[in-house]
Write a protein that holds these residues in place. Structure first.
Motif, PDB file in Angstrom:
ATOM      1  N   VAL A   8     -59.923  29.472  63.110  1.00 22.70           N
ATOM      2  CA  VAL A   8     -58.598  29.158  63.564  1.00 22.70           C
ATOM      3  C   VAL A   8     -58.609  27.844  64.160  1.00 22.70           C
ATOM      4  CG1 VAL A   8     -57.146  30.417  65.034  1.00 22.70           C
ATOM      5  CG2 VAL A   8     -58.680  31.787  64.121  1.00 22.70           C
ATOM      6  N   ALA A  10     -57.344  23.828  63.073  1.00 16.52           N
ATOM      7  CA  ALA A  10     -57.673  22.667  62.248  1.00 16.52           C
ATOM      8  C   ALA A  10     -57.629  21.398  63.083  1.00 16.52           C
ATOM      9  CB  ALA A  10     -56.851  22.532  60.924  1.00 16.52           C
ATOM     10  N   PRO A  12     -60.372  18.659  65.235  1.00 12.70           N
ATOM     11  CA  PRO A  12     -61.693  18.053  64.590  1.00 12.70           C
ATOM     12  C   PRO A  12     -62.846  19.156  64.733  1.00 12.70           C
ATOM     13  CG  PRO A  12     -60.982  17.337  66.732  1.00 12.70           C
ATOM     14  CD  PRO A  12     -59.984  18.121  66.405  1.00 12.70           C
ATOM     15  N   LEU A  31     -56.928  28.631  59.465  1.00 11.93           N
ATOM     16  CA  LEU A  31     -55.393  28.957  59.942  1.00 11.93           C
ATOM     17  C   LEU A  31     -55.098  27.914  61.021  1.00 11.93           C
ATOM     18  CD1 LEU A  31     -55.850  32.998  60.345  1.00 11.93           C
ATOM     19  CD2 LEU A  31     -55.079  31.763  58.320  1.00 11.93           C
ATOM     20  N   ARG A  42     -55.838  12.039  70.955  1.00  7.93           N
ATOM     21  CA  ARG A  42     -56.129  12.200  72.146  1.00  7.93           C
ATOM     22  C   ARG A  42     -57.486  11.177  72.470  1.00  7.93           C
ATOM     23  NH1 ARG A  42     -56.652  18.153  73.735  1.00  7.93           N
ATOM     24  NH2 ARG A  42     -56.662  18.440  71.467  1.00  7.93           N
ATOM     25  N   ALA A  43     -58.327  11.705  71.530  1.00  6.46           N
ATOM     26  CA  ALA A  43     -59.704  11.047  71.696  1.00  6.46           C
ATOM     27  C   ALA A  43     -59.635   9.682  70.554  1.00  6.46           C
ATOM     28  CB  ALA A  43     -60.907  11.545  71.023  1.00  6.46           C
ATOM     29  N   LEU A  44     -60.415   8.629  71.325  1.00  8.74           N
ATOM     30  CA  LEU A  44     -60.435   7.594  70.457  1.00  8.74           C
ATOM     31  C   LEU A  44     -61.799   7.192  70.257  1.00  8.74           C
ATOM     32  CD1 LEU A  44     -58.181   5.335  72.869  1.00  8.74           C
ATOM     33  CD2 LEU A  44     -57.721   6.417  70.491  1.00  8.74           C
ATOM     34  N   SER A  45     -62.961   7.946  70.480  1.00  8.68           N
ATOM     35  CA  SER A  45     -64.413   7.466  70.192  1.00  8.68           C
ATOM     36  C   SER A  45     -65.171   8.487  69.506  1.00  8.68           C
ATOM     37  CB  SER A  45     -65.059   7.469  71.746  1.00  8.68           C
ATOM     38  OG  SER A  45     -64.964   8.515  72.076  1.00  8.68           O
ATOM     39  N   GLN A  99     -58.416   9.681  66.928  1.00  6.41           N
ATOM     40  CA  GLN A  99     -58.598  11.129  66.556  1.00  6.41           C
ATOM     41  C   GLN A  99     -57.876  11.712  65.285  1.00  6.41           C
ATOM     42  OE1 GLN A  99     -58.398  14.039  69.942  1.00  6.41           O
ATOM     43  NE2 GLN A  99     -58.329  15.737  68.412  1.00  6.41           N
ATOM     44  N   CYS A 121     -49.690  28.672  60.515  1.00 10.12           N
ATOM     45  CA  CYS A 121     -50.103  29.910  60.388  1.00 10.12           C
ATOM     46  C   CYS A 121     -50.757  30.148  61.962  1.00 10.12           C
ATOM     47  CB  CYS A 121     -51.070  30.303  59.355  1.00 10.12           C
ATOM     48  SG  CYS A 121     -50.676  30.553  57.901  1.00 10.12           S
ATOM     49  N   GLU A 122     -50.082  30.866  62.707  1.00 10.17           N
ATOM     50  CA  GLU A 122     -50.635  31.203  64.170  1.00 10.17           C
ATOM     51  C   GLU A 122     -51.237  32.338  64.313  1.00 10.17           C
ATOM     52  OE1 GLU A 122     -47.532  30.836  66.966  1.00 10.17           O
ATOM     53  OE2 GLU A 122     -48.992  30.754  68.782  1.00 10.17           O
ATOM     54  N   GLY A 157     -58.786  25.461  70.380  1.00 10.91           N
ATOM     55  CA  GLY A 157     -58.543  24.724  71.835  1.00 10.91           C
ATOM     56  C   GLY A 157     -58.713  25.361  73.038  1.00 10.91           C
ATOM     57  N   ASP A 278     -63.349  22.865  72.212  1.00  8.18           N
ATOM     58  CA  ASP A 278     -62.492  22.963  73.277  1.00  8.18           C
ATOM     59  C   ASP A 278     -62.275  24.607  73.839  1.00  8.18           C
ATOM     60  OD1 ASP A 278     -62.389  20.218  73.683  1.00  8.18           O
ATOM     61  OD2 ASP A 278     -60.097  20.169  73.856  1.00  8.18           O
ATOM     62  N   PRO A 285     -61.537  14.178  80.477  1.00  6.05           N
ATOM     63  CA  PRO A 285     -61.978  13.490  79.387  1.00  6.05           C
ATOM     64  C   PRO A 285     -62.730  12.059  79.808  1.00  6.05           C
ATOM     65  CG  PRO A 285     -59.712  13.086  79.470  1.00  6.05           C
ATOM     66  CD  PRO A 285     -60.047  14.051  80.367  1.00  6.05           C
ATOM     67  N   GLN A 289     -66.326  12.593  75.417  1.00  2.00           N
ATOM     68  CA  GLN A 289     -67.363  13.642  75.274  1.00  2.00           C
ATOM     69  C   GLN A 289     -66.832  14.744  74.275  1.00  2.00           C
ATOM     70  OE1 GLN A 289     -70.709  13.411  77.804  1.00  2.00           O
ATOM     71  NE2 GLN A 289     -68.886  13.050  79.022  1.00  2.00           N
ATOM     72  N   ASN A 292     -66.610  14.780  70.584  1.00  2.00           N
ATOM     73  CA  ASN A 292     -67.946  14.622  70.123  1.00  2.00           C
ATOM     74  C   ASN A 292     -68.515  15.886  70.152  1.00  2.00           C
ATOM     75  OD1 ASN A 292     -68.398  11.621  69.271  1.00  2.00           O
ATOM     76  ND2 ASN A 292     -67.107  11.423  70.916  1.00  2.00           N
TER      77      ASN A 292
HETATM   78  C1  LIG Z   1     -56.471  11.850  77.274  1.00  2.00           C
HETATM   79  C2  LIG Z   1     -57.742  12.354  76.516  1.00  2.00           C
HETATM   80  C3  LIG Z   1     -58.729  11.472  75.829  1.00  2.00           C
HETATM   81  C4  LIG Z   1     -59.579  12.041  75.153  1.00  2.00           C
HETATM   82  N1  LIG Z   1     -60.758  11.100  74.561  1.00  2.00           N
HETATM   83  C5  LIG Z   1     -61.579  11.520  74.075  1.00  2.00           C
HETATM   84  C6  LIG Z   1     -62.543  10.737  73.584  1.00  2.00           C
HETATM   85  O1  LIG Z   1     -62.339   9.527  73.472  1.00  2.00           O
HETATM   86  N2  LIG Z   1     -63.858  11.300  72.919  1.00  2.00           N
HETATM   87  C7  LIG Z   1     -63.999  12.374  72.615  1.00  2.00           C
HETATM   88  O2  LIG Z   1     -64.801  12.961  72.256  1.00  2.00           O
HETATM   89  N3  LIG Z   1     -63.032  13.454  73.159  1.00  2.00           N
HETATM   90  C8  LIG Z   1     -61.831  12.986  73.942  1.00  2.00           C
HETATM   91  N4  LIG Z   1     -60.800  13.908  74.439  1.00  2.00           N
HETATM   92  C9  LIG Z   1     -61.138  15.202  74.111  1.00  2.00           C
HETATM   93  C10 LIG Z   1     -60.683  15.749  72.718  1.00  2.00           C
HETATM   94  O3  LIG Z   1     -59.330  15.376  72.378  1.00  2.00           O
HETATM   95  C11 LIG Z   1     -61.013  17.013  72.426  1.00  2.00           C
HETATM   96  O4  LIG Z   1     -62.061  17.758  73.009  1.00  2.00           O
HETATM   97  C12 LIG Z   1     -60.777  17.618  70.796  1.00  2.00           C
HETATM   98  O5  LIG Z   1     -59.383  17.536  70.585  1.00  2.00           O
HETATM   99  C13 LIG Z   1     -61.113  19.037  70.747  1.00  2.00           C
HETATM  100  O6  LIG Z   1     -61.107  19.322  69.379  1.00  2.00           O
HETATM  101  P1  LIG Z   1     -61.068  20.837  68.875  1.00  2.00           P
HETATM  102  O7  LIG Z   1     -60.852  21.021  67.442  1.00  2.00           O
HETATM  103  O8  LIG Z   1     -62.078  21.847  69.687  1.00  2.00           O
HETATM  104  O9  LIG Z   1     -59.601  21.351  69.614  1.00  2.00           O
HETATM  105  P2  LIG Z   1     -58.149  20.805  69.375  1.00  2.00           P
HETATM  106  O10 LIG Z   1     -58.149  19.216  69.142  1.00  2.00           O
HETATM  107  O11 LIG Z   1     -57.437  21.166  70.590  1.00  2.00           O
HETATM  108  O12 LIG Z   1     -57.570  21.711  68.218  1.00  2.00           O
HETATM  109  C14 LIG Z   1     -57.341  23.116  68.453  1.00  2.00           C
HETATM  110  C15 LIG Z   1     -56.191  23.190  66.945  1.00  2.00           C
HETATM  111  O13 LIG Z   1     -56.156  24.614  67.179  1.00  2.00           O
HETATM  112  C16 LIG Z   1     -54.728  24.721  66.518  1.00  2.00           C
HETATM  113  N5  LIG Z   1     -54.563  26.107  67.535  1.00  2.00           N
HETATM  114  C17 LIG Z   1     -54.270  26.512  68.663  1.00  2.00           C
HETATM  115  N6  LIG Z   1     -54.138  27.870  68.748  1.00  2.00           N
HETATM  116  C18 LIG Z   1     -53.879  28.338  67.681  1.00  2.00           C
HETATM  117  C19 LIG Z   1     -53.582  29.666  66.984  1.00  2.00           C
HETATM  118  N7  LIG Z   1     -53.127  30.800  67.951  1.00  2.00           N
HETATM  119  N8  LIG Z   1     -53.517  29.965  65.737  1.00  2.00           N
HETATM  120  C20 LIG Z   1     -53.752  28.596  64.932  1.00  2.00           C
HETATM  121  N9  LIG Z   1     -53.924  27.553  65.313  1.00  2.00           N
HETATM  122  C21 LIG Z   1     -54.245  27.069  66.676  1.00  2.00           C
HETATM  123  C22 LIG Z   1     -54.090  23.534  67.557  1.00  2.00           C
HETATM  124  O14 LIG Z   1     -52.912  23.467  66.843  1.00  2.00           O
HETATM  125  C23 LIG Z   1     -55.030  22.383  67.149  1.00  2.00           C
HETATM  126  O15 LIG Z   1     -54.730  22.111  65.734  1.00  2.00           O
HETATM  127  C24 LIG Z   1     -59.732  13.553  74.966  1.00  2.00           C
HETATM  128  C25 LIG Z   1     -58.826  14.151  75.586  1.00  2.00           C
HETATM  129  C26 LIG Z   1     -57.929  13.767  76.293  1.00  2.00           C
HETATM  130  C27 LIG Z   1     -56.964  14.857  77.091  1.00  2.00           C
END
Ligand SMILES: Cc1cc2nc3c(=O)[nH]c(=O)nc-3n(C[C@H](O)[C@H](O)[C@H](O)COP(=O)(O)OP(=O)(O)OC[C@H]3O[C@@H](n4cnc5c(N)ncnc54)[C@H](O)[C@@H]3O)c2cc1C
Length: 507
Positions: A8, A10, A12, A31, A42-45, A99, A121-122, A157, A278, A285, A289, A292
């Motif tokens: 669940v 898409a 990173p 999904l 959000r992320a750049l690294s 990102q 698809c939620e 997330g 997440d 942030p 990290q 990553n």
């Molecule tokens: C200002 C800022 C700067 C940052 N800079 C960095 C950086 O430089 N380096 C770094 O490593 N990290 C950085 N981060 C953190 C990074 O952006 C997150 O840790 C990262 O996006 C987490 O990825 P993820 O795939 O776990 O979750 P997310 O990116 O949150 O992806 C979750 C996905 O799940 C989907 N979703 C949610 N609920 C549902 C549901 N019920 N059904 C279906 N889909 C759903 C969402 O639409 C989303 O696409 C930063 C964060 C912030 C706020």
């Protein structure tokens, strides 16, 4: 079953996990509630260990041309940088990459590997029974679909529905402070115009598409809740207050407020439901990290979950995901809290003077190679070590396998990470044992590649090592220094059974 594993989200983490599962032959469906990929980043690294993981999967060439590398990264915004270039890696740098680009590359790869990505698809609910998981999912057009799989992974997330449905606690602390970011198409073009902002602690970074990102903490606005939208007027006022000028910002593309709520899932697994990224850990942030760590969670989990789906997982393998990755999540969230505190203290009037002195002191300490190395190891994730249960295990066990160059019997020169691109275990015979391949193929050939090494690059960590089993995620499962071939063969069978399961007659 719609798929073996339902991922669940898409983002990173979910995309990386889907790639890992599909590489291992697992039928995977993702999904995603968004109908379109995210445009804002959000992320750049991408830090060194993430670059290594991409290298181990043959993907790094897709990333490098799109970003730019810098030799280190900051800790708590201190002037002395963490020196990644001094670390033991071919990828001692930060890849500055938005990102959205990382997600686009991973999505492209997932499609190539046959992953089904269902957008729009939620996931609404998740239930599990003895044989699998079932989720109610809102689908495009407004109806719902029941999706069934053998396992589900919440990569959805910080507000993860999957985590809540699995009743996994998310203990930690609420937000007490917020920062603001803005991406602008227009900024003051005069040379050096933005230097004053940088000198006052505002992060100013050029993005690939001609935009400029500003990130700041405004002492007068740090208690504004993250849910409150940011306006261009607020942005201008804050920048002017902090830097003396509004930096000529115009044409904002994205304005966002983010907070320091810090939480770590009480468990990364509940039965057939797992969490990564997440969904398992949130934090400020600091030092970039989160993304990553999510990628690294995914690569630790992928092969273990594939083993469970494939029916060959040794006892405890899937639980070792929580055992290995939650401590990493804990120390990462703690280091972000330290960094946030260091920033916050400088904003509180009565602490401003001692806080400046403390930062000065820490900055001097960062100038000491040993101190710099200690923090660089953590932020780069190159220092990640999964301590083995056996206290007598070889010191290499649990560490990243060094990417040494080598030549295998009758083959062209290669290196360890090139051998890992198929996501299989690699057994390296460094003592030139000619019967190694046969011994492995007898029982484990479907999941282990055995390589009798003729020549390899010198590396201190490998001094005296005669054989090493590398996990699909690049960490060392077993290593031995014995020169007795019989003793080594007995140890090898034990290690292969413990990690790659009981020998199969089909191999
Ligand atoms: C200002 C800022 C700067 C940052 N800079 C960095 C950086 O430089 N380096 C770094 O490593 N990290 C950085 N981060 C953190 C990074 O952006 C997150 O840790 C990262 O996006 C987490 O990825 P993820 O795939 O776990 O979750 P997310 O990116 O949150 O992806 C979750 C996905 O799940 C989907 N979703 C949610 N609920 C549902 C549901 N019920 N059904 C279906 N889909 C759903 C969402 O639409 C989303 O696409 C930063 C964060 C912030 C706020």
């Amino acid at each position: 079953m719609n798929a073996d594993v339902i991922v669940v989200g898409a983002g990173p983490t979910g995309l990386m996990l889907a790639c890992e599962l599909a590489l291992a032959g697992v039928r995977t469906r993702v999904l995603e509630r968004r109908t379109e990929p995210q445009r804002n980043s959000r992320a750049l690294s991408l830090h060194p260990r993430s670059a290594e993981l991409m290298d181990q999967r043959g993907l790094l060439d897709r990333f490098l041309p799109l970003g730019r590398t810098v030799p280190g990264w900051h800790f708590a915004g201190l002037p002395t940088q963490l020196d990644f270039s001094a670390l033991d890696s071919r990828h001692g740098y930060t890849l500055f990459l938005a990102q959205a680009r990382t997600e686009a590359i991973l999505e492209e790869r997932a499609h190539e590997l046959g992953v089904e990505i269902s957008r729009g698809c939620e996931t609404l609910t998740v239930r599990q029974d003895a044989d699998g998981v079932e989720m109610e999912t809102r689908v495009p057009g407004g109806g719902t679909e029941t999706v069934r799989g053998r396992y589900a992974v919440g990569c959805d997330g910080g507000r993860s529905v999957v985590r809540q449905a699995a009743r996994i606690d998310f203990p930690g602390t609420d937000e007490t402070l917020t920062g603001v970011l803005g991406d602008f198409a227009v900024v003051d073009p005069r040379p050096g115009a933005l230097d004053a902002a940088r000198a006052r602690g505002v992060i100013v970074a050029p993005l690939e598409d001609g935009l400029t990102r500003f990130v700041y903490l405004d002492p007068e606005r740090i208690r504004v809740p993250a849910r409150e939208p940011v306006t261009l007027e607020e942005f201008r006022t804050s920048l002017t207050r902090i830097t003396g000028s509004d930096c000529g910002i115009a044409e904002p593309r994205w304005l966002s407020r983010f907070g320091n709520a810090t939480r770590l899932a009480a468990s990364y697994r509940s039965g057939r439901v797992l969490l990564a990224g997440d969904a398992a850990h949130i934090h400020f942030p600091a030092a970039g990290q989160g993304l990553n760590t999510g990628l690294q969670d995914a690569v630790n989990l992928g092969w273990k979950l594939a083993a469970a789906v494939g029916g060959w997982a040794p006892p405890g393998l899937l639980d070792s995901y929580d055992g290995e990755r939650r401590p990493v999540g804990r120390s990462m969230t703690e280091n972000t809290e330290v960094q946030t505190l260091l920033a916050e203290l400088t904003l509180v009037p009565q602490y401003q003077r001692p806080a400046a002195a403390l930062r000065e002191l820490l900055d001097q300490l960062l100038g000491m190679p040993q101190v710099n190395r200690r923090l660089a190891d953590q932020v780069s994730a190159l220092g990640t070590h999964y301590p083995p249960a056996d206290p007598d295990a070889d010191p290499l066990v649990g560490r990243r396998m060094p990417d040494v160059g080598l030549t295998a019997a009758g083959s062209e020169a290669t290196r360890v990470y090139e051998l890992l691109t198929r996501g299989r275990f690699i057994l390296l015979g460094l003592a030139g044992d000619p019967a190694l391949r046969e011994a492995v193929d007898l029982g484990w050939g479907s999941r282990v590649t055995a390589v009798t090494v003729d020549k390899y690059d010198e590396h201190a960590a490998l001094d005296g090592v005669t054989e090493v089993l590398v996990r699909p995620d690049g960490h060392v499962a077993w290593a031995t220094r014995t020169t007795d071939a019989d003793a080594r063969a007995a140890e090898r069978v034990h290690a292969l059974t413990a990690w790659a399961g009981t020998p199969s007659s089909r191999s």
